[in-house]
Design a protein around this motif. Structure first.
Motif, mmCIF file in Angstrom:
data_model
loop_
_atom_site.group_PDB
_atom_site.id
_atom_site.type_symbol
_atom_site.label_atom_id
_atom_site.label_comp_id
_atom_site.label_asym_id
_atom_site.label_seq_id
_atom_site.Cartn_x
_atom_site.Cartn_y
_atom_site.Cartn_z
ATOM 1 N N PRO A 32 -21.872 -22.157 -121.426
ATOM 2 C CA PRO A 32 -21.426 -21.543 -120.090
ATOM 3 C C PRO A 32 -22.425 -20.409 -119.598
ATOM 4 O O PRO A 32 -22.311 -19.756 -118.764
ATOM 5 N N ASN A 72 -19.121 -23.309 -111.295
ATOM 6 C CA ASN A 72 -18.783 -23.779 -112.671
ATOM 7 C C ASN A 72 -17.735 -22.958 -113.317
ATOM 8 O O ASN A 72 -16.602 -23.440 -113.862
ATOM 9 N N ALA A 73 -17.661 -21.623 -113.250
ATOM 10 C CA ALA A 73 -16.347 -21.077 -113.884
ATOM 11 C C ALA A 73 -15.179 -21.307 -113.221
ATOM 12 O O ALA A 73 -14.005 -21.505 -114.054
ATOM 13 N N THR A 106 -14.149 -25.202 -114.151
ATOM 14 C CA THR A 106 -13.601 -25.361 -115.552
ATOM 15 C C THR A 106 -12.770 -24.202 -115.922
ATOM 16 O O THR A 106 -12.533 -24.106 -117.094
ATOM 17 N N TRP A 107 -12.454 -23.314 -114.871
ATOM 18 C CA TRP A 107 -11.240 -22.528 -115.351
ATOM 19 C C TRP A 107 -11.670 -21.550 -116.259
ATOM 20 O O TRP A 107 -10.892 -21.316 -117.343
ATOM 21 N N ARG A 108 -13.007 -21.141 -116.126
ATOM 22 C CA ARG A 108 -13.474 -20.225 -117.226
ATOM 23 C C ARG A 108 -13.608 -18.647 -116.590
ATOM 24 O O ARG A 108 -14.662 -18.168 -116.646
ATOM 25 N N LYS A 143 -9.210 -13.372 -117.357
ATOM 26 C CA LYS A 143 -7.842 -13.286 -117.419
ATOM 27 C C LYS A 143 -7.370 -12.317 -116.382
ATOM 28 O O LYS A 143 -7.793 -10.997 -116.186
ATOM 29 N N THR A 177 -17.222 -13.129 -115.205
ATOM 30 C CA THR A 177 -18.401 -14.267 -115.703
ATOM 31 C C THR A 177 -19.502 -14.261 -114.812
ATOM 32 O O THR A 177 -20.468 -14.385 -115.418
#
Lengths: 632, 97, 708
Positions: free
Chosen positions: C37, C77-78, C81-83, C86, C229
């Motif tokens: 990532p 991508n974040a 991919t749910w990255r 929070k 991110t």
């Protein structure tokens, strides 16, 4: 992704000689693209909230003799009846005043088509090299008709004459030039002349797109291909619709739905639907339904037919081009003088949402059961009934800028989806009849109208419970704010406030009823001054008056208005729902702990809502015991 | 496997080849399929007002009832009707030949 | 432009591509696996590869680099991919369900017509912040910007405390009417900075100050979710590049189709969504203009996804209502559709014995089975190797050996055996299926919207694109397929063809007759910000251009028409012209007689677009030579082709196919004017062009491969 073509190809669908598969596909999709483009034009040019946000508009193409060949986008309720209007136009004017290139004709008579006087259609012939080759039409719901009540829903009307101006094909464009005489007459008849004029113009703009695109297609693919595609579209849809219908279990289902309150009295009306499915035919028989009312809650034949079309299109024939071919398997039996087949000159302005609206629920109810009894691929299409409170309170008065406004509030279009056979319904999801329906931003409302919204949210416990639950419905509450006159008027036009109408299926529970509440002399404004925003009716002082589903109310400076709209019906027995899912609903604030215990038999403890397995098992056992015990 | 009528109701043949309703959940035979399945179910009927306390419904009404149909053996709920008191059962007839 | 380099780098899901151009028009390219990532490592590797091919130390090239333009998949991508972080959301009391209700239409955002119609199968997108993490605070501003209830700071403080306890990393703040009066949002930001400096904050009034709380909140929320991110990535990348010697400030490709400096991109994470694909589309636009095509279907087949975009009449299509993954975003976005189909897509057989391809991808690590890096699932690349499209000894120009045995083994085991067919047939089936998926995606954008592919050219790029292009082009009946010279690094190339673009907007309602002074003042305010920003970006005065626009409508309409405004200090005559211009534009869009000339008009939004032109490396045509391509023949090998079909037939039945002795050409040896008849394979170090027996390819004067 499903392609429309597959089923037909297997059947050797090219009935039309010389119509090649690619041209058919391209012409069909270009027509659909034109319909979408015309819809976008309507949305961008109309001044009506109902059009722009709620998407109450329709565009469609017709053959030169008035058969619907394609529609899409907007709202599905009216498309069938516009075909009747087109045929009226041909029958009555072709050999009298004439139908010429560049003409457009305006209609708004519920006894010809549409649902009620606010449904205004403009029909235009499509010409190619001097010859008429088809028709197109655009319809929108206009914000006023000059009826006895602002907005055109008239609880006190007893005859259609009181429900506003009815137009029967006035020529609003002649040879491409606007006819000011018609515009001026229409504007003089309504309360919001500028907005109505813009709405007429927006439909003209929309028809312009439909005509231009059709002519481009003819230029490129040839007139023959265009005409053949139009003819073939209806046959193609009919073939696929019959194939689909054949797959449904043969049998007979009965549903009874109720309509409470006639606008003046709390009378009760009953709509009985017996659906019989045999081979590739489906009979919807309303024999046994109540006779027509003395007031305006009646639906015309067109409304009853339109509502059936919408549900069948959206739930059974979703992957088949929408045109009158999908109605060919259907036979509609409506007794005369019936609440959903009223005879002229009965008042019908509340026929949509009231009378016709109930048809939406009845057809969903029987269809879901029919699909459950069919093969697995059709069983998946069964669901609880979608929430849609059919109550559009029409607000009117003077806004914060001192201008007159009419606002048909349509937030109830964000009803909960019925529970699916393998998943919960989507919360505040929208309706079947308007696939892309939207509700407005609170900021848009507050910018236009003298209101301050204390809250708008999904309502806890509003969805029908089940193994899978329906999607949640919603609620809002506003107070008047900076009103230039100190009041607004509300015309109520609801159903499903007493009978539960978003029913469950296969043991699932119905969703709660919708409600209108007026809080008289509330302390909402005083609370604001103290730095508090009331978040429920309980937090407000003042007399809380449950308003009737239909009728009138006035909201004054210190009053608040509360509206709750329906969630979707549940699917299956709630005791079969996994306790983890119930716990997640509690965490997501969709279900209260009390509801979870009483209905699902799931007991949670502590701030984390941990499942108490033993207590849950006991609660469920106790519910089962009671189910059998009570009968004894 | 019988012919599904509703999620937990199916039509099947008994040992003698007669068509009967069965509870699809527990397999109990309910009775001959010449009548509506609801005739064999445990029926619980209560006015809307009864359902307001649990939060299932929001508005009281005494002329409307919810009518619930249960398997007499396993107590699974087959169906729920929302009707005016006295309305005959809403039947389903499946042609299964 | 004096001596120096212009560098474009594009990070895809699988590979990171670099193009280095100098002022003499020389081109060097590099390709290296992406490193998700944390994508920064892959960028440096890719630069290193390009420097190696140029034969110069990377440090020297970076030192002399004038422009460093970067398209990146980091934001996309974040999200996919749910990255993301929070995330928390603070909003006005009573309105926490805005992003749950989604105005009811969240269910259909960005869906195709066919998907919308199947109502029961539609769902709302997963909420970025679940209801239990949304904090309401007591405060209220009305439509005029007046504060009715002051912000309850105690509530804000306890909300922040709860967020700290829950480990929240980013917070979106979106209050009702904040674009009219941002003071409460600003105060919440100050409190967050004071109490929880570690939490990253996005304010709706700073990101997208426009009317409409749902779209504003949705954008703010997506931005907050991505902020941590994306910022981490950009910060790391900037540091690494500096360490390697870069002096220029990196510019990042934005969804708007322009570039923004890296620091600014950090704060506006959502505008980097789709950054790489947008660069590719701008490249297609530039190349189309060069070789004379205005209507283009552009397809970028990478390792993980295929991105499809449209150029109509020379312009990339902007999304009407921009969204990503069903989240509406109130920022301008070039429309690009992504599907999960690429070289790394995994092929699998379901329980019913039906083969599928994707959407899961083996990525770069472990990658396809034939990479020999531990991949155990058969991928499209493995199929292409078995079919003879790829040369195991010439992948990435031979830098990486492919293991044909491993490919055969997994295809045999996972596909052929369950399907009871030969591995060759299984590979051919996988090739057909992935092409079919691409055709479907393209049809949604073209045929379904009424654009006839028969009147468009297909541009195929991305490492895997040219292997598949003719196959899906045939299905679409396109008359010409163009494989750009820079096909394998085309998005990187596109990034070098862009300009800096800032957009400034202000929602303010003004009813005609407009006051020229008030209008001028608003524009001057927006423009002074624009000029400051362009100056900060280092754009010379001569390269700056500002464009004014107002969004106008008839009073009470909801949608607007954008009307450009010329002139600096506006006088009454300009303003009068504005109304006429609006009516003209309106009737042009909607037809003669559709406007209401006597009705009141209003302006609702003011907009300034600030363009900073940046230098582009020259592109020189080369004279066409002989048609014979004999000199470039590397050899022949057996390659699988389906039996001939030219006209996109309708039958879905599997046609037979066979291995055919096929000439292989060395792409780098080809000259303009060379002609190759299919069956043929043209191999470049980073891509392979497959020309079936039905087609003929020609090299044009810019070294593009044109296939008919």
């Amino acid at each position: 992704m499903k392609t429309n073509g597959k089923g037909g190809k297997a059947n050797g669908r090219r009935a039309e000689a010389g119509l090649d598969a690619i041209a058919f596909e391209i012409v069909k999709n270009k027509m659909l693209a034109a319909i979408n483009e015309a819809g976008a034009v309507l949305v961008r040019t109309s001044a009506s909230e109902v059009v722009v946000t709620v998407r109450e508009f329709t565009q469609s193409y017709y053959t030169s003799d008035g058969h619907l060949t394609l529609t899409g986008g907007g709202i599905l309720l009216h498309v069938k009846s516009i075909a009747d209007i087109v045929r009226y136009l041909i029958d009555n004017y072709e050999h009298t005043i004439g139908i010429n290139d560049g003409d457009m004709f305006i209609f708004s008579d519920p006894y010809l088509g549409g649902m009620h006087a606010p449904d205004q259609a403009i029909v235009a012939p499509i010409f190619w090299q001097g010859k008429r080759v088809g028709f197109c039409a655009s319809l929108t719901h206009i914000p006023d008709t000059g009826a006895i009540d602002a907005g055109g829903f008239c609880p006190r009307a007893t005859e259609v004459y009181q429900e506003g101006i009815r137009l029967r094909g006035l020529r609003v464009m002649r040879g491409g030039v606007r006819c000011d005489d018609v515009f001026n007459t229409l504007k003089a008849a309504v309360r919001l002349p500028d907005i109505v004029e813009l709405d007429v113009l927006s439909k003209i703009a929309s028809n312009n797109v439909l005509i231009r695109r059709a002519q481009e297609l003819i230029e490129k693919y040839g007139l023959e291909t265009y005409l053949a595609t139009n003819r073939e579209l209806i046959r193609y849809s009919e073939r696929l619709a019959r194939e689909r219908t054949r797959k449904i279990a043969d049998g007979q289902w009965r549903s009874v739905t109720y309509l409470e309150h006639d606008g003046q009295q709390p009378n009760l009306f009953r709509i009985q639907l017996t659906a019989t499915k045999r081979g590739d035919r489906l009979i919807l028989d309303y024999t046994g339904s109540s006779p027509q009312a003395a007031t305006s809650i009646n639906a015309t034949y067109h409304a009853a037919m339109g509502c059936a079309f919408a549900i069948l299109a959206g739930r059974l024939f979703y992957d088949i081009p929408w045109n009158e071919g999908i109605l060919r398997p259907l036979e509609l039996r409506l007794p005369d003088n019936c609440i959903i087949n009223a005879q002229y000159p009965a008042a019908v302005s509340q026929g949509m949402p009231a009378g016709g609206g109930v048809v939406v629920f009845a057809v969903q109810d029987v269809l879901s059961k029919m699909l459950l009894a069919s093969g697995d691929d059709l069983r998946r299409e069964s669901s609880g009934v979608f929430g849609w409170s059919v109550h559009a309170p029409v607000m009117s008065g003077s806004n914060q800028y001192g201008n007159f406004f009419i606002w048909p509030t349509m937030d109830e279009c964000a009803g909960g989806m019925g529970a699916r056979v393998d998943r919960d319904g989507v919360g505040t999801a929208g309706t079947i009849q308007t696939p892309k329906v939207r509700i407005g931003n609170i900021e848009e409302y507050e910018q236009r109208y003298p209101m301050l919204f204390l809250f708008r949210r999904e309502e806890q416990d509003s969805a029908g419970a089940g193994k899978f639950r329906g999607g949640a419905g919603g609620e809002f509450c506003f107070m008047l704010h900076k009103s230039s006159t100190g009041y607004i008027d509300i015309m109520l036009s609801g159903a499903g406030c007493e009978p539960a109408i978003a029913l469950g299926v296969a043991g699932g529970l119905p969703a709660r009823q919708g409600r209108f509440v007026k809080v008289k002399d509330s302390d909402a404004a005083a609370l604001l001054r103290q730095g508090r925003i009331a978040q429920s009716l309980q937090e407000l002082t003042g007399e809380k008056e449950m308003l009737p589903p239909k009728g009138y109310a006035r909201i004054e400076n210190r009053d608040c208005f509360y509206l709750a709209w329906h969630g979707g019906g549940g699917f299956g027995d709630p005791l079969e729902r996994g306790p983890e899912l119930v716990r997640q609903d509690i965490i997501d604030q969709l279900v209260s702990r009390r509801f979870a215990e009483c209905v699902y038999g799931v007991v949670v403890t502590g701030a984390n809502a941990d499942i108490d397995r033993a207590a849950t098992a006991r609660a469920r056992e106790e519910i089962r015991r009671q189910r059998l015990a009570q009968a004894a | 496997m019988g012919r599904r009528v509703l999620e937990h109701i199916e039509i099947d043949k008994d040992g003698n080849g007669h068509k009967v309703y069965r509870c699809a959940k527990c397999g109990t035979t309910l009775g001959p399929a010449d009548k509506g399945f609801k005739e064999y179910a445990v029926v619980k009927e209560a006015s809307y007002s009864h359902y307001v306390d649990a939060g299932i419904l929001a508005t009281r009404s005494d002329r409307f009832v919810l009518r619930e149909f249960y398997c007499p053996k396993c107590a699974v709920r087959f169906d729920v009707e929302s009707v005016v008191k006295g309305e005959p059962y809403l039947d389903i007839k499946i042609r299964d030949d | 432009m004096a001596g120096g380099y212009i560098i474009g780098v594009d990070t895809g899901g699988t590979f990171t591509d670099t193009i280095i151009l100098n002022t003499r028009g020389e081109v060097h390219i590099g390709k290296a696996p992406s490193t998700p990532p944390d994508f920064a490592g892959g960028v440096i590797d890719s630069l290193g590869e390009a420097a190696r091919s140029a034969g110069l130390p990377l440090r020297d090239i970076l030192r002399d680099c004038l422009l460093f333009n970067h398209g990146s998949t980091a934001a996309t991508n974040a999200l996919v991919t749910w990255r993301g972080a929070k995330t928390g959301l603070i909003t006005t009391r009573g309105h926490k369900d805005v992003t749950i209700i989604q105005r009811a239409y969240g269910r259909v955002v960005g869906l195709s017509d066919d998907e919308v119609r199947h109502i029961l199968a539609t769902n709302k997108p997963r909420p970025i912040v679940p209801r239990s993490l949304i904090e309401e605070v007591t405060e209220r501003v009305d439509y005029s910007g007046e504060v009715l209830v002051p912000l309850n700071e105690e509530e804000v403080r306890s909300a922040i405390k709860r967020y700290q306890d829950q480990g929240i990393e980013a917070v979106a703040v979106c209050l009702l009417w904040s674009f009219m009066n941002p003071q409460h949002e600003r105060r919440i930001k100050a409190l967050l900075h004071e109490m929880a400096p570690e939490i990253r904050v996005t304010l709706s009034s700073e990101l997208v100050p426009v009317l409409g709380e749902f779209e504003r909140m949705s954008s703010t929320l997506a931005n907050a979710f991505l902020s941590v991110t994306v910022d981490r990535y950009y910060t790391t990348l900037a540091r690494l590049l500096r360490q390697e010697g870069l002096r220029a400030r990196p510019l990042i490709v934005q969804s708007s189709g322009g570039l923004l400096p890296i620091e600014e991109s950090s704060a506006r994470a959502i505008q980097s969504i789709g950054s790489g694909p947008v660069a590719g589309l701008v490249g297609a636009q530039a190349l189309g203009a060069l070789i004379g095509f205005g209507n283009i279907i552009s397809t970028d087949v990478g390792g993980t996804t295929t991105d499809v975009g449209l150029i109509l009449e020379g312009k990339p299509q902007m999304a009407m209502e921009p969204s990503v993954s069903q989240y509406p975003l109130a920022v301008p976005m070039v429309e690009v559709t992504s599907i999960g189909a690429g070289g790394g897509s995994i092929c699998w057989v379901d329980d019913h014995g039906i083969m599928h391809v994707g959407p899961d991808s083996a990525g770069a690590v472990p990658g396809p089975a034939c990479y020999g890096k531990g991949g155990t699932e058969p991928t499209v690349t493995d199929a292409n190797l078995i079919l003879g499209y790829l040369d195991p000894d010439y992948f990435l120009g031979g830098a990486m050996k492919l293991d044909r045995e491993k490919a055969l083994e997994t295809v045999e085991q996972k596909l052929a055996r369950p399907l009871k067919i030969s591995p060759l047939e299984a590979a051919a089936g996988a090739y057909d299926i992935v092409n079919g998926n691409m055709v479907n995606a393209i049809r949604i954008l073209t045929v379904q919207r009424g654009h006839d592919p028969r009147e468009m050219v297909l541009f195929a790029y991305g490492g895997a694109g040219p292997i598949h292009a003719v196959a899906y082009g045939v299905e679409l009946n396109v008359p010409l397929i163009a494989v750009p010279a820079a096909a394998s690094i085309f998005s990187a190339y596109g990034a070098t063809r862009m300009d800096i673009l800032h957009k400034y907007e202000l929602s303010r309602r003004m009813v005609a007759p407009f006051n020229p002074k008030a209008v001028t003042e608003i524009f001057e305010q927006l423009e002074s910000q624009a000029k400051r920003d362009l100056e900060k970006d280092g754009v010379a005065k001569s390269a700056q251009s500002l464009h004014r626009e107002v969004d106008m409508r008839f009073v009470l309409q909801v949608h607007e028409v954008s009307v450009p405004i010329r002139g600096k200090t506006l006088v009454a005559a300009d303003i009068a012209r504005l109304s006429t211009q609006f009516v003209e534009l309106y009737e042009k869009m909607y037809g003669q007689g559709t406007a209401l000339p006597h009705a009141d008009m209003e302006v609702v939004r003011f907009r300034v677009s600030a363009v900073g032109k940046i230098p582009k490396p020259p592109v020189k045509p080369q004279p066409a030579g002989r048609s014979s391509a004999k000199h470039a023949i590397k050899g022949t090998r057996k390659v699988y082709f389906r039996d001939s079909r030219r006209n996109g037939g309708q039958s879905r039945a599997i046609r037979s196919g066979r291995l055919i002795a096929t000439t292989v050409f060395d792409g780098l040896s080809l000259k303009p004017g060379n002609r190759m008849e299919g069956p043929a394979i043209v191999e470049y170090p980073t891509t392979t062009v497959v020309i079936p027996p039905t087609h003929v390819a020609k090299i044009d004067q810019f070294m593009n491969v044109l296939i008919r």
